[in-house]
Design a protein around this motif. Structure first.
Motif, PDB file in Angstrom:
ATOM      1  N   ALA A 724       0.840  -1.190   0.000  1.00 22.82           N
ATOM      2  CA  ALA A 724       0.000   0.000   0.000  1.00 22.82           C
ATOM      3  C   ALA A 724       0.869   1.231   0.000  1.00 22.82           C
ATOM      4  N   SER A 725       1.449   1.520  -1.139  1.00 20.50           N
ATOM      5  CA  SER A 725       2.380   2.643  -1.261  1.00 20.50           C
ATOM      6  C   SER A 725       2.214   3.252  -2.647  1.00 20.50           C
ATOM      7  N   ASP A 726       2.568   4.543  -2.724  1.00 26.18           N
ATOM      8  CA  ASP A 726       2.514   5.199  -4.043  1.00 26.18           C
ATOM      9  C   ASP A 726       3.687   4.795  -4.905  1.00 26.18           C
ATOM     10  N   ASN A 727       4.719   4.223  -4.317  1.00 24.25           N
ATOM     11  CA  ASN A 727       5.906   3.808  -5.075  1.00 24.25           C
ATOM     12  C   ASN A 727       5.983   2.287  -5.016  1.00 24.25           C
ATOM     13  N   ILE A 728       5.421   1.630  -6.052  1.00 22.55           N
ATOM     14  CA  ILE A 728       5.366   0.180  -6.049  1.00 22.55           C
ATOM     15  C   ILE A 728       6.746  -0.441  -6.145  1.00 22.55           C
ATOM     16  N   ARG A 729       7.694   0.233  -6.806  1.00 20.16           N
ATOM     17  CA  ARG A 729       9.039  -0.328  -6.944  1.00 20.16           C
ATOM     18  C   ARG A 729       9.709  -0.403  -5.557  1.00 20.16           C
ATOM     19  N   GLN A 730       9.550   0.665  -4.806  1.00 20.53           N
ATOM     20  CA  GLN A 730      10.138   0.675  -3.452  1.00 20.53           C
ATOM     21  C   GLN A 730       9.456  -0.360  -2.565  1.00 20.53           C
ATOM     22  N   ALA A 731       8.124  -0.500  -2.705  1.00 19.99           N
ATOM     23  CA  ALA A 731       7.387  -1.489  -1.915  1.00 19.99           C
ATOM     24  C   ALA A 731       7.848  -2.907  -2.267  1.00 19.99           C
ATOM     25  N   CYS A 732       8.117  -3.157  -3.534  1.00 18.09           N
ATOM     26  CA  CYS A 732       8.565  -4.487  -3.964  1.00 18.09           C
ATOM     27  C   CYS A 732       9.978  -4.750  -3.407  1.00 18.09           C
ATOM     28  N   GLN A 733      10.838  -3.744  -3.418  1.00 24.23           N
ATOM     29  CA  GLN A 733      12.205  -3.929  -2.891  1.00 24.23           C
ATOM     30  C   GLN A 733      12.137  -4.296  -1.407  1.00 24.23           C
ATOM     31  N   GLN A 734      11.273  -3.610  -0.641  1.00 24.00           N
ATOM     32  CA  GLN A 734      11.127  -3.936   0.768  1.00 24.00           C
ATOM     33  C   GLN A 734      10.554  -5.352   0.938  1.00 24.00           C
ATOM     34  N   ALA A 735       9.571  -5.715   0.077  1.00 22.18           N
ATOM     35  CA  ALA A 735       8.974  -7.055   0.187  1.00 22.18           C
ATOM     36  C   ALA A 735       9.988  -8.128  -0.129  1.00 22.18           C
ATOM     37  N   ILE A 736      10.917  -7.831  -1.055  1.00 19.12           N
ATOM     38  CA  ILE A 736      11.972  -8.810  -1.365  1.00 19.12           C
ATOM     39  C   ILE A 736      12.882  -8.961  -0.156  1.00 19.12           C
ATOM     40  N   SER A 737      13.221  -7.817   0.468  1.00 17.65           N
ATOM     41  CA  SER A 737      14.086  -7.865   1.653  1.00 17.65           C
ATOM     42  C   SER A 737      13.404  -8.630   2.784  1.00 17.65           C
ATOM     43  N   GLN A 738      12.092  -8.477   2.872  1.00 18.81           N
ATOM     44  CA  GLN A 738      11.349  -9.131   3.941  1.00 18.81           C
ATOM     45  C   GLN A 738      10.966 -10.577   3.587  1.00 18.81           C
ATOM     46  N   GLY A 739      11.289 -11.004   2.433  1.00 17.13           N
ATOM     47  CA  GLY A 739      10.963 -12.374   2.025  1.00 17.13           C
ATOM     48  C   GLY A 739       9.532 -12.568   1.591  1.00 17.13           C
ATOM     49  N   LEU A 740       8.822 -11.443   1.369  1.00 17.62           N
ATOM     50  CA  LEU A 740       7.445 -11.561   0.919  1.00 17.62           C
ATOM     51  C   LEU A 740       7.371 -11.864  -0.576  1.00 17.62           C
ATOM     52  N   ILE A 741       8.402 -11.541  -1.325  1.00 20.27           N
ATOM     53  CA  ILE A 741       8.447 -11.818  -2.770  1.00 20.27           C
ATOM     54  C   ILE A 741       9.643 -12.698  -3.022  1.00 20.27           C
ATOM     55  N   LYS A 742       9.414 -13.845  -3.613  1.00 17.57           N
ATOM     56  CA  LYS A 742      10.483 -14.761  -3.983  1.00 17.57           C
ATOM     57  C   LYS A 742      10.990 -14.409  -5.373  1.00 17.57           C
ATOM     58  N   VAL A 743      12.298 -14.440  -5.519  1.00 12.95           N
ATOM     59  CA  VAL A 743      12.922 -14.117  -6.802  1.00 12.95           C
ATOM     60  C   VAL A 743      13.425 -15.415  -7.420  1.00 12.95           C
ATOM     61  N   HIS A 744      12.909 -15.775  -8.587  1.00  4.51           N
ATOM     62  CA  HIS A 744      13.365 -16.935  -9.341  1.00  4.51           C
ATOM     63  C   HIS A 744      14.060 -16.426 -10.584  1.00  4.51           C
ATOM     64  N   SER A 745      15.093 -17.098 -10.990  1.00  5.37           N
ATOM     65  CA  SER A 745      15.852 -16.586 -12.120  1.00  5.37           C
ATOM     66  C   SER A 745      16.648 -17.706 -12.755  1.00  5.37           C
ATOM     67  N   SER A 746      17.031 -17.452 -13.966  1.00  5.94           N
ATOM     68  CA  SER A 746      17.922 -18.388 -14.658  1.00  5.94           C
ATOM     69  C   SER A 746      19.335 -18.300 -14.104  1.00  5.94           C
ATOM     70  N   HIS A 747      19.619 -17.288 -13.271  1.00  5.64           N
ATOM     71  CA  HIS A 747      20.949 -17.107 -12.686  1.00  5.64           C
ATOM     72  C   HIS A 747      21.190 -18.074 -11.541  1.00  5.64           C
ATOM     73  N   LYS A 748      20.174 -18.533 -10.866  1.00  5.07           N
ATOM     74  CA  LYS A 748      20.211 -19.534  -9.810  1.00  5.07           C
ATOM     75  C   LYS A 748      20.819 -19.023  -8.504  1.00  5.07           C
ATOM     76  N   ASN A 749      21.221 -17.810  -8.430  1.00  5.60           N
ATOM     77  CA  ASN A 749      21.796 -17.223  -7.208  1.00  5.60           C
ATOM     78  C   ASN A 749      20.803 -16.201  -6.709  1.00  5.60           C
ATOM     79  N   GLU A 750      19.962 -16.650  -5.766  1.00  7.54           N
ATOM     80  CA  GLU A 750      18.869 -15.806  -5.329  1.00  7.54           C
ATOM     81  C   GLU A 750      19.360 -14.587  -4.569  1.00  7.54           C
ATOM     82  N   GLU A 751      20.430 -14.713  -3.755  1.00 10.22           N
ATOM     83  CA  GLU A 751      20.931 -13.595  -2.950  1.00 10.22           C
ATOM     84  C   GLU A 751      21.477 -12.487  -3.831  1.00 10.22           C
ATOM     85  N   SER A 752      22.232 -12.891  -4.833  1.00  6.10           N
ATOM     86  CA  SER A 752      22.786 -11.857  -5.726  1.00  6.10           C
ATOM     87  C   SER A 752      21.654 -11.178  -6.498  1.00  6.10           C
TER      88      SER A 752
END
Length: 760
Positions: A724-752
């Motif tokens: 619930a923010s006017d800046n969805i990009r910032q909200a997504c970055q915080q959710a990634i930090s909080q583990g609310l959004i999982k990042v899947h990638s072909s890179h296989k290194n989730e932390e990086s």
């Protein structure tokens, strides 16, 4: 005395019916014209036919078919055997009408010899039929004529195809037998024959033949004083001739109608029909029929006491060339002139005309005319106060009148004898002549009464038929009214149907125009100008409505309005960054770049199916949307890796021979993005999430120089408040930090990848 004038032309009238029976189609226009002239002007018919025979050479063609089936050679210098026989027939009839009886019959013998020479059996029967007719007119031997006709019918029956080819001959035979019976006063037999011939009339295609039939039947009834039936037949012929525009038959019918009305003492009507007939025959100077008509008009004017007009017509008849060659007519007209001058009290002129015909009456045997002349001389003697001479001449006239059955002359003679006897003082003789006059007058009156009785019976039948027709007419009017009502209904339905049809056409036109407009809008407003893929405008239009529909569906499921979770309504979004779209204009030039981008857009359109959509987001970025059927990421071809590999395969297969950068960068996200909060993320926020993922995959691709994909997925229990923010990009970055959004990638290194997204 008037009756004597009629009887003077009996032979001519009898001969005239020959054309009615034998008129037909001829093989030559010249012969057709000559045949038509037989009744009108026999002399002209003779001239035409003689010229035809002398100026043309008989061909050697042996025609064995009936004359009405063959046609004459087009060469005007040749005449066929058929046409030669027809010409001899016409020539014989023309000569017979002019009184050259022996010569006429000789020509018929020549015609018969010609038919035998060229084996024309049907034509031979026709010629023999004509020969029988002319001989019957001369000798009045009805029995012989019937025997000869019977023999001809037997001969016809033996010929090949006589049932079809002999119909016309059988019809002529029936008509001739009917005429013979009529002249023999066998009216029942005559009418039976006419009825048999009528069957042929109903099937013939000829227009003239029915008219000729009605004329002959009408003449039969007229000769036997059956005026109502005669009128019916002649009026039928009159209107038929008028409709077919046949002047000759119309003039003949007018002449007979005039005779009918004359005998019925309707003199004004008789004059009307005679005037119509005279208009036609006046065009033919040599026409004997015109002379007959003028004389009859003179008779009518004489009966109407219009003696000066009568004299004009009689003198015209006397000056006509036909009269000069017809001695009986010549004498009859002079007697009529003498009678007319007596009515005008011009006795010297009357005596002059009678004196002129006395030698002729002594030379020729015309007893009826002689009796009329003697009566006129007796009348002159009576007015000259010579009763003895008047009685003597009147008695001679009486004897001749009795022998010729001239009742009018006989009654006038009895009157004159009574007056002359009274003048002498012989009152008993005067009384006796008066009684004889009364007896004859009464006999004639009884005859008229019988005719009136027959007319009354016919009138009764006519009234009954009229009443019946009146009922039928009323029924017809009712049917016509129903028909008009049904017609109006039909017209109304037709009009309504037509209007409805026009409305359907209009609706179809409007729909077509709207479709064209929609297609135009799709092509020009919602497609990319170069790749022809759906553009950003279409994306904005479709994305909001699609997301709204999906959200609404999930809300129904959540509150229990749907039994099963609508998994098929989940959508997977992928933003594809294709570097060669960004650099192809620099590498290949503007024109080639346009061609390449258009070809790439058409190529991708072919790869899509009903469950997938593709939008051209920016120059090098495309947005791909598909239904996400399963929620399990490892479920085969629904995983992000499968999506990446499919798109990579598409890019690799596009123009493999071209030197293109085949690297792609893909950012992937699902919608609804938050499993427990369907409406928390709007379409614009979803695009921002995709841009973040695509940006991260681009950084990876640049650093490793290979294709990469990044897939952002919120955990199942991710709270909506975290976004619930006017800046969805910032909200997504915080959710990634909080583990609310999982990042899947072909890179296989989730932390990086998390670190990379934090810096995005």
């Amino acid at each position: 005395m008037i009756k004597a004038v009629w009887n003077a032309l009996v032979l001519w009238i009898l001969i005239s019916t020959c054309t009615v029976v034998y008129a037909g189609a001829y093989t030559s226009p010249t012969l057709e014209e000559a045949s038509l002239l037989l009744d009108i002007s026999p002399k002209e018919a003779q001239s035409l036919t003689s010229a035809y025979l002398t100026k043309r050479t008989l061909s050697d063609t042996n025609e064995k078919t009936p004359s009405k089936i063959t046609s004459e050679n087009a060469d005007n210098l040749i005449r066929t055997p058929n046409s030669s026989v027809e010409a001899l027939e016409i020539l014989a009839q023309a000569l017979f009408r002019q009184g050259y009886y022996d010569e006429s019959l000789r020509y018929l013998k020549s015609a018969i010899a010609l038919t035998k020479q060229y084996q024309l059996p049907y034509l031979e029967i026709e010629v023999r039929q004509l020969e029988i007719r002319l001989n019957w007119i001369l000798n009045h031997d009805a029995q012989l004529a019937r025997q000869q006709l019977s023999h001809l019918s037997d001969t016809l029956a033996k010929l090949k195809n006589s049932e079809q080819l002999g119909k016309g001959i059988r019809y002529k035979t029936l008509m001739l037998l009917a005429e013979i019976a009529s002249k023999s006063n066998d009216t029942d037999l005559a009418e039976s024959r006419y009825e048999q011939a009528k069957a042929y009339i109903t099937t013939t295609q000829s227009v003239k033949r029915p008219i000729e039939y009605h004329i002959q039947v009408g003449q039969h009834y007229l000769n036997h004083k059956r005026y109502n039936k005669a009128l019916s037949e002649l009026l039928t012929a009159y209107w038929s001739a008028l409709e077919s525009n046949d002047g000759a038959l119309l003039a003949m019918t007018n002449s007979l109608l005039a005779q009918l009305f004359y005998e019925r003492k309707v003199l004004d009507k008789a004059l009307l029909y005679l005037a119509q007939a005279a208009d036609f025959y006046d065009s033919y100077e040599e026409s004997p029929v015109l002379v007959d008509i003028l004389k009859r008009m003179g008779d009518i004017y004489s009966q109407q006491s219009k003696f000066n007009l009568a004299l004009v017509y009689y003198l015209n008849v006397l000056d006509h060339s036909v009269t000069q060659h017809n001695m009986q007519l010549f004498i009859a007209v002079r007697i009529r002139l003498a009678s007319t001058y007596m009515q005008l009290y011009n006795y010297p002129l009357a005596e002059d005309y009678l004196s002129a015909v006395e030698p002729l009456l002594e030379q020729f045997d015309f007893p009826q005319l002689k009796g009329q002349a003697l009566l006129l001389k007796a009348g002159i003697a009576f007015y000259q106060k010579k009763p003895v001479q008047a009685i003597k001449l009147a008695l001679q006239s009486t004897e001749l009148a009795k022998s010729t059955q001239d009742n009018q002359t006989l009654m006038q003679a009895f009157t004159l004898l009574s007056e002359a006897s009274e003048q002498q003082g012989h009152y008993l003789e005067a009384l006796n002549y008066s009684r004889q006059y009364n007896q004859l007058s009464q006999a004639l009156q009884n005859q008229l009464n019988h005719i009136s009785e027959e007319a009354f019976k016919q009138q009764k039948t006519f009234v009954e038929q009229t009443l019946h027709l009146a009922g039928q007419d009323r029924a017809l009017q009712q049917q016509e009214k129903r028909y008009r009502d049904l017609q109006n209904i039909a017209y109304g339905l037709f009009t309504a149907g037509f209007i409805f049809f026009l409305l359907i056409l209009r609706r179809g036109y409007v729909i077509r125009k709207q479709s064209e407009e929609i297609e135009y809008l799709n092509n020009h407003l919602f497609t990319h100008s170069r790749s022809h893929l759906n553009n950003l405008r279409m994306l904005n239009e479709d994305l909001s409505s699609s997301l709204q529909k999906s959200s609404h569906t999930y809300e129904q499921w959540h509150i229990g309005e749907l039994i099963h979770e609508p998994l098929s309504d989940r959508l997977r979004f992928a933003m594809i960054d294709i570097p060669f779209l960004r650099n192809m204009y620099l590498q290949h030039g503007y024109t080639e770049g346009l061609k390449l981008e258009l070809a790439f857009g058409e190529y991708l359109q072919d790869k899509l199916d009903e469950h997938t959509r593709l939008f051209h987001f920016t120059d090098a970025n495309l947005i791909y949307v598909e239904n996400n059927y399963l929620q399990d990421d490892s479920a085969g071809d629904t995983s992000p890796q499968a999506l990446f590999e499919k798109i990579q395969e598409w890019v690799n297969e596009f123009q493999p021979s071209s030197q293109l950068n085949r690297i792609i960068r893909i950012g992937i996200a699902d919608y609804p993005f938050l499993p427990k909060a369907y409406t928390a993320i709007s379409e614009k926020e979803l695009l921002d999430i995709l841009l973040m993922a695509t940006s991260a995959s681009r950084e990876l691709s640049i650093s490793e120089e290979t294709s990469h994909w990044v897939y952002l997925k919120a955990i199942d229990n991710a709270p909506a408040a975290s976004f619930a923010s006017d800046n969805i990009r910032q909200a997504c970055q915080q959710a990634i930090s909080q583990g609310l959004i999982k990042v899947h990638s072909s890179h296989k290194n989730e932390e990086s990848m998390k670190n990379l997204l934090k810096d995005t």
